[in-house]
Design an enzyme around this catalytic site. Structure first.
Site, PDB file in Angstrom:
ATOM      1  N   THR A 189       0.865  -1.190   0.000  1.00 52.73           N
ATOM      2  CA  THR A 189       0.000   0.000   0.000  1.00 52.73           C
ATOM      3  C   THR A 189       0.895   1.231   0.000  1.00 52.73           C
ATOM      4  OG1 THR A 189      -1.940  -0.925   1.080  1.00 52.73           O
ATOM      5  CG2 THR A 189      -1.392   1.308   1.696  1.00 52.73           C
ATOM      6  N   ARG A 215     -15.409  -4.926   1.442  1.00 51.30           N
ATOM      7  CA  ARG A 215     -14.591  -4.620   2.628  1.00 51.30           C
ATOM      8  C   ARG A 215     -13.903  -3.258   2.455  1.00 51.30           C
ATOM      9  NH1 ARG A 215      -8.804  -3.592   3.387  1.00 51.30           N
ATOM     10  NH2 ARG A 215      -8.268  -4.262   5.480  1.00 51.30           N
ATOM     11  N   VAL A 216     -13.920  -2.450   3.500  1.00 52.49           N
ATOM     12  CA  VAL A 216     -13.212  -1.168   3.488  1.00 52.49           C
ATOM     13  C   VAL A 216     -12.158  -1.208   4.584  1.00 52.49           C
ATOM     14  CG1 VAL A 216     -13.424   1.324   3.815  1.00 52.49           C
ATOM     15  CG2 VAL A 216     -15.228   0.073   2.620  1.00 52.49           C
ATOM     16  N   GLY A 217     -10.936  -0.822   4.246  1.00 56.74           N
ATOM     17  CA  GLY A 217      -9.859  -0.801   5.236  1.00 56.74           C
ATOM     18  C   GLY A 217      -9.744   0.563   5.891  1.00 56.74           C
ATOM     19  N   THR A 226       0.155   2.205   7.421  1.00 53.83           N
ATOM     20  CA  THR A 226      -0.070   1.018   6.592  1.00 53.83           C
ATOM     21  C   THR A 226      -0.067  -0.216   7.478  1.00 53.83           C
ATOM     22  OG1 THR A 226       0.864  -0.332   4.804  1.00 53.83           O
ATOM     23  CG2 THR A 226       2.426   0.971   6.063  1.00 53.83           C
ATOM     24  N   GLY A 227      -0.821  -1.217   7.060  1.00 55.49           N
ATOM     25  CA  GLY A 227      -0.916  -2.454   7.830  1.00 55.49           C
ATOM     26  C   GLY A 227      -2.315  -3.010   7.691  1.00 55.49           C
ATOM     27  N   GLY A 238      -5.898  -3.177   7.922  1.00 53.46           N
ATOM     28  CA  GLY A 238      -6.856  -2.096   8.147  1.00 53.46           C
ATOM     29  C   GLY A 238      -7.773  -2.316   9.335  1.00 53.46           C
TER      30      GLY A 238
HETATM   31  N1  ASP Z   1      -4.106  -0.694   5.256  1.00 50.79           N
HETATM   32  C1  ASP Z   1      -4.456  -1.363   4.034  1.00 50.79           C
HETATM   33  C2  ASP Z   1      -5.797  -2.026   4.194  1.00 50.79           C
HETATM   34  O1  ASP Z   1      -6.014  -2.688   5.179  1.00 50.79           O
HETATM   35  C3  ASP Z   1      -3.450  -2.365   3.597  1.00 50.79           C
HETATM   36  C4  ASP Z   1      -1.999  -2.009   3.797  1.00 50.79           C
HETATM   37  O2  ASP Z   1      -1.674  -0.964   4.311  1.00 50.79           O
HETATM   38  O3  ASP Z   1      -1.129  -2.831   3.417  1.00 50.79           O
HETATM   39  O4  ASP Z   1      -6.591  -1.926   3.299  1.00 50.79           O
END
Ligand code: ASP
Length: 287
Positions: free
Chosen positions: A173, A200-202, A222-223, A225
């Site tokens: 991301t 799905r919404v992150g 990031t990570g 969601g």
């Molecule tokens: N945060 C994003 C999500 O969960 C994914 C990511 O950051 O790798 O959609």
């Protein structure tokens, strides 16, 4: 205090990719300086990352369990926000999020409405899929040992698949934060965190979760969601700005995520910092 643009390419990447991507991001951050406001600079940085197929944003976004690609993106500056959720078939979700902020009476548009709005704003139909994400989708389905169609019906069992987040790489991301002449902005874009069902919404398009901008700074994270939303990670980081060294704040907030790949970039009036508990590419330019 110098101005700075700081980019990340997602937490949990492979080590050798981090080196290559960090060089790329530094180049993107330099290119973005052709623009002249913190908002435009962050948006242009993210646009370039969306157009690069290695990142899970725009071109190269991961597929959902039913095979579709739905993307989330957001832009923020002090007192202003725009986002798209579950947008499909556009090349640059971050530019649509910008258009929501600047050219619509709303702050968030989702799904079909976001797509219709994008077309009105001149964003052509575009397929962001790549062979890499096609292969990843096939592997994900094999690991789940189930047909894609079954999964939404078994949503109650869905949580048990969360362990796969560690095994199927869908990181990469992208996000950017900028400080320019005492003003701040952030932009962020993602194809999401697979495996995930349609709809799905992150965290990425949610202010205070994926990103936050106020008068004291800007944050993009990031990570996974779901975990980030539960902890309002960007907001938690933002509210500690100025009270402790920025890097300490990032480390402390991210330590709550245990082994789950999580990263953040942030700028304050005095500092900028990045931290991730797994490999994360970053690039920056002071100007
Ligand atoms: N945060 C994003 C999500 O969960 C994914 C990511 O950051 O790798 O959609």
């Amino acid at each position: 205090m110098k101005n700075v643009i700081l980019l990340h390419g997602g937490a949990g990447s492979l080590y050798n990719e981090v080196e290559v991507h960090s060089r790329l991001l530094t180049g993107f951050s330099k290119n973005a300086l052709a623009f002249h406001t913190p908002l435009e600079i962050t948006i242009e940085s993210v646009r370039q990352m969306e157009d690069h197929p290695d990142f899970n944003a725009g071109t190269g976004s991961v597929r959902r369990l039913d095979g579709c690609i739905q993307m989330d993106a957001a832009v923020m500056e002090l007192g202003n926000f725009g986002a798209v959720m579950n947008i499909e078939k556009v090349r640059n979700p971050v530019l649509v999020a910008r258009d929501v902020m600047l050219h619509s009476p709303h702050v968030i548009l989702a799904g079909d409405g976001a797509i219709s709005f994008a077309r009105v704003m001149g964003h052509q139909e575009y397929d962001p899929g790549t062979q890499k994400t096609e292969d990843l989708w096939k592997r994900t389905k094999e690991m789940l040992n189930s047909s894609a169609q079954d999964i939404p019906a078994r949503i109650i069992e869905y949580r048990k698949y969360s362990r796969l987040f560690d095994q199927v790489r869908t990181t990469d991301t992208v996000g950017a934060v900028c400080r320019m002449d005492g003003k701040f902005a952030a932009a962020i874009s993602t194809g999401g965190a697979s495996p995930m069902i349609r709809g799905r919404v992150g965290d990425s398009p949610i202010p205070g979760s994926g990103l936050f901008v106020g008068k004291n700074g800007a944050v993009a994270v990031t990570g996974l969601g779901e975990e980030i939303i539960r902890r309002s990670l960007s907001s938690s980081i933002y509210h500690r700005i100025g009270k402790e060294p920025l890097l300490d704040v990032l480390k402390s907030e991210i330590s709550a995520f245990g082994e789950s790949a999580t990263g953040a970039i942030a700028v304050s009036g005095e500092e900028y910092a990045s931290f991730a508990n797994k490999f994360m590419s970053t690039g920056h330019t002071e100007f």
